[in-house]
Motif scaffolding. Structure first.
Motif, PDB file in Angstrom:
ATOM      1  N   PRO A 185     -15.512 -31.965  -7.033  1.00 15.09           N
ATOM      2  CA  PRO A 185     -14.785 -31.185  -8.012  1.00 15.09           C
ATOM      3  C   PRO A 185     -15.791 -30.554  -9.028  1.00 15.09           C
ATOM      4  N   ILE A 186     -16.714 -31.266  -9.539  1.00 15.65           N
ATOM      5  CA  ILE A 186     -17.630 -31.114 -10.606  1.00 15.65           C
ATOM      6  C   ILE A 186     -18.289 -29.884 -10.023  1.00 15.65           C
ATOM      7  N   ASN A 187     -18.788 -29.722  -8.631  1.00 23.34           N
ATOM      8  CA  ASN A 187     -19.502 -28.648  -8.327  1.00 23.34           C
ATOM      9  C   ASN A 187     -18.846 -27.582  -7.859  1.00 23.34           C
ATOM     10  N   MET A 188     -17.479 -27.581  -7.733  1.00 26.18           N
ATOM     11  CA  MET A 188     -16.513 -26.585  -7.676  1.00 26.18           C
ATOM     12  C   MET A 188     -16.209 -26.003  -9.032  1.00 26.18           C
ATOM     13  N   GLY A 189     -16.912 -26.378  -9.912  1.00 24.60           N
ATOM     14  CA  GLY A 189     -16.626 -25.848 -11.392  1.00 24.60           C
ATOM     15  C   GLY A 189     -15.262 -26.162 -12.098  1.00 24.60           C
ATOM     16  N   LEU A 190     -14.546 -27.139 -11.648  1.00 25.89           N
ATOM     17  CA  LEU A 190     -13.241 -27.541 -12.010  1.00 25.89           C
ATOM     18  C   LEU A 190     -13.639 -28.105 -13.584  1.00 25.89           C
ATOM     19  N   PRO A 191     -12.498 -27.765 -14.795  1.00 24.67           N
ATOM     20  CA  PRO A 191     -12.690 -28.476 -15.746  1.00 24.67           C
ATOM     21  C   PRO A 191     -12.548 -29.850 -15.837  1.00 24.67           C
ATOM     22  N   LYS A 192     -13.088 -30.321 -16.964  1.00 29.78           N
ATOM     23  CA  LYS A 192     -13.347 -31.982 -17.115  1.00 29.78           C
ATOM     24  C   LYS A 192     -11.716 -32.569 -16.589  1.00 29.78           C
ATOM     25  N   GLY A 193     -10.790 -32.077 -17.354  1.00 30.34           N
ATOM     26  CA  GLY A 193      -9.287 -32.803 -17.276  1.00 30.34           C
ATOM     27  C   GLY A 193      -8.980 -32.470 -15.803  1.00 30.34           C
ATOM     28  N   LYS A 194      -9.066 -31.655 -15.045  1.00 34.40           N
ATOM     29  CA  LYS A 194      -8.947 -31.286 -13.627  1.00 34.40           C
ATOM     30  C   LYS A 194      -9.822 -32.076 -12.695  1.00 34.40           C
ATOM     31  N   VAL A 195     -10.757 -32.319 -13.091  1.00 34.02           N
ATOM     32  CA  VAL A 195     -11.715 -33.368 -12.306  1.00 34.02           C
ATOM     33  C   VAL A 195     -11.243 -34.585 -12.128  1.00 34.02           C
ATOM     34  N   GLU A 196     -10.864 -34.898 -13.558  1.00 32.40           N
ATOM     35  CA  GLU A 196     -10.351 -36.486 -13.577  1.00 32.40           C
ATOM     36  C   GLU A 196      -8.848 -36.511 -12.946  1.00 32.40           C
ATOM     37  N   GLU A 197      -8.245 -35.501 -13.001  1.00 35.34           N
ATOM     38  CA  GLU A 197      -7.031 -35.694 -12.344  1.00 35.34           C
ATOM     39  C   GLU A 197      -7.245 -35.555 -10.664  1.00 35.34           C
ATOM     40  N   SER A 198      -7.890 -34.921 -10.205  1.00 36.39           N
ATOM     41  CA  SER A 198      -8.290 -34.564  -8.917  1.00 36.39           C
ATOM     42  C   SER A 198      -8.895 -36.082  -8.157  1.00 36.39           C
ATOM     43  N   VAL A 199      -9.833 -36.754  -8.960  1.00 36.19           N
ATOM     44  CA  VAL A 199     -10.217 -37.913  -8.804  1.00 36.19           C
ATOM     45  C   VAL A 199      -9.210 -38.882  -8.697  1.00 36.19           C
ATOM     46  N   SER A 200      -8.340 -39.124  -9.669  1.00 37.75           N
ATOM     47  CA  SER A 200      -7.352 -40.128  -9.714  1.00 37.75           C
ATOM     48  C   SER A 200      -6.540 -39.942  -8.473  1.00 37.75           C
TER      49      SER A 200
END
Length: 235
Positions: free
Chosen positions: A105-120
């Protein structure tokens, strides 16, 4: 008629040492189905999976959904095809579980909040959310397999391509993995020797041998043909 999400025509590939891995492979995969790819060692199963997101590039035609396999489309194709390697240690290379699952997700350029949501969400889907802060190299082999799947789920792919997902798992963790894969609604392409897993998860099978598709059909027709299986080292 289900949507065709993978189309392969006349695919050939040889490794640098001259070993022919794929010979004129043509194969379609449809949205929502689970396709089992079976065959003896060296049949070309893993090589095929590595073509589905452009890690390897042979001669032939590949289309993923509406995208032809071209350099300009690789970024989008790799977000649509989640490739899970046979050895989870090839997939997990960051310090913690969170870091590993967040990498895509980070390498897809997602914002921090969206990264954390995707990981969870991805870790919850594989029942590993409680391990989010653990060191990846401290996980058991079965836990690493689950986190490896989470690393691709976090990118919300359309297709999961799994190489020997049940390999080296003990019976308990194999059962847990099969149950997990049953719950995932993605289109799945599973390369494996585990015919029991195929019989539970897949609706269709393609047999590979010496780089060729030698048979294709329903799970019942393929697994019910003992002579066919024996002829290709699968009995």
């Amino acid at each position: 008629m289900p949507k065709k999400v993978v189309e392969i025509k006349g695919l050939n590939y040889s490794y640098p040492d001259g070993t022919i891995a794929l010979r004129n492979v043509s194969l379609d995969v449809f949205e929502g189905e689970s396709l089992g790819i079976i065959g003896p060692n060296g049949a070309g199963k893993s090589t095929l999976l590595l073509h589905l997101n452009g890690i390897l590039k042979g001669d032939g035609y590949i289309r993923i959904s509406d995208l032809e396999m071209e350099d300009k489309n690789l970024f989008r194709i790799r977000s649509r095809v989640g490739l899970v390697f046979q050895d989870p240690d090839n997939q997990l290379f960051m310090p913690t579980v969170f870091d590993d699952v967040a990498f895509g997700p980070i390498n897809m350029g997602l914002p921090k909040g969206k990264v954390e949501e995707s990981v969870s969400e991805a870790l919850e889907e594989v029942d590993m959310l409680s391990s989010i802060k653990r060191l990846s190299h401290h996980l058991s082999f079965g836990e690493k397999k689950r986190v490896s799947i989470a690393t691709v789920l976090s990118m919300n792919p359309e297709i999961l391509a799994l190489d020997e997902p049940s390999g080296n798992l003990d019976p308990k963790h194999r059962r847990e993995l099969i149950n997990l894969l049953k719950e995932l609604n993605h289109t799945k392409i599973i390369a494996t020797h585990d015919l029991g897993l195929v019989s539970e998860i897949c609706s269709r099978i393609a047999i590979f041998d010496r780089g060729e598709v030698v048979a294709e059909g329903s799970v019942q027709d393929i697994l019910g043909n003992g002579d066919l299986l024996e002829a290709h080292g699968l009995a």
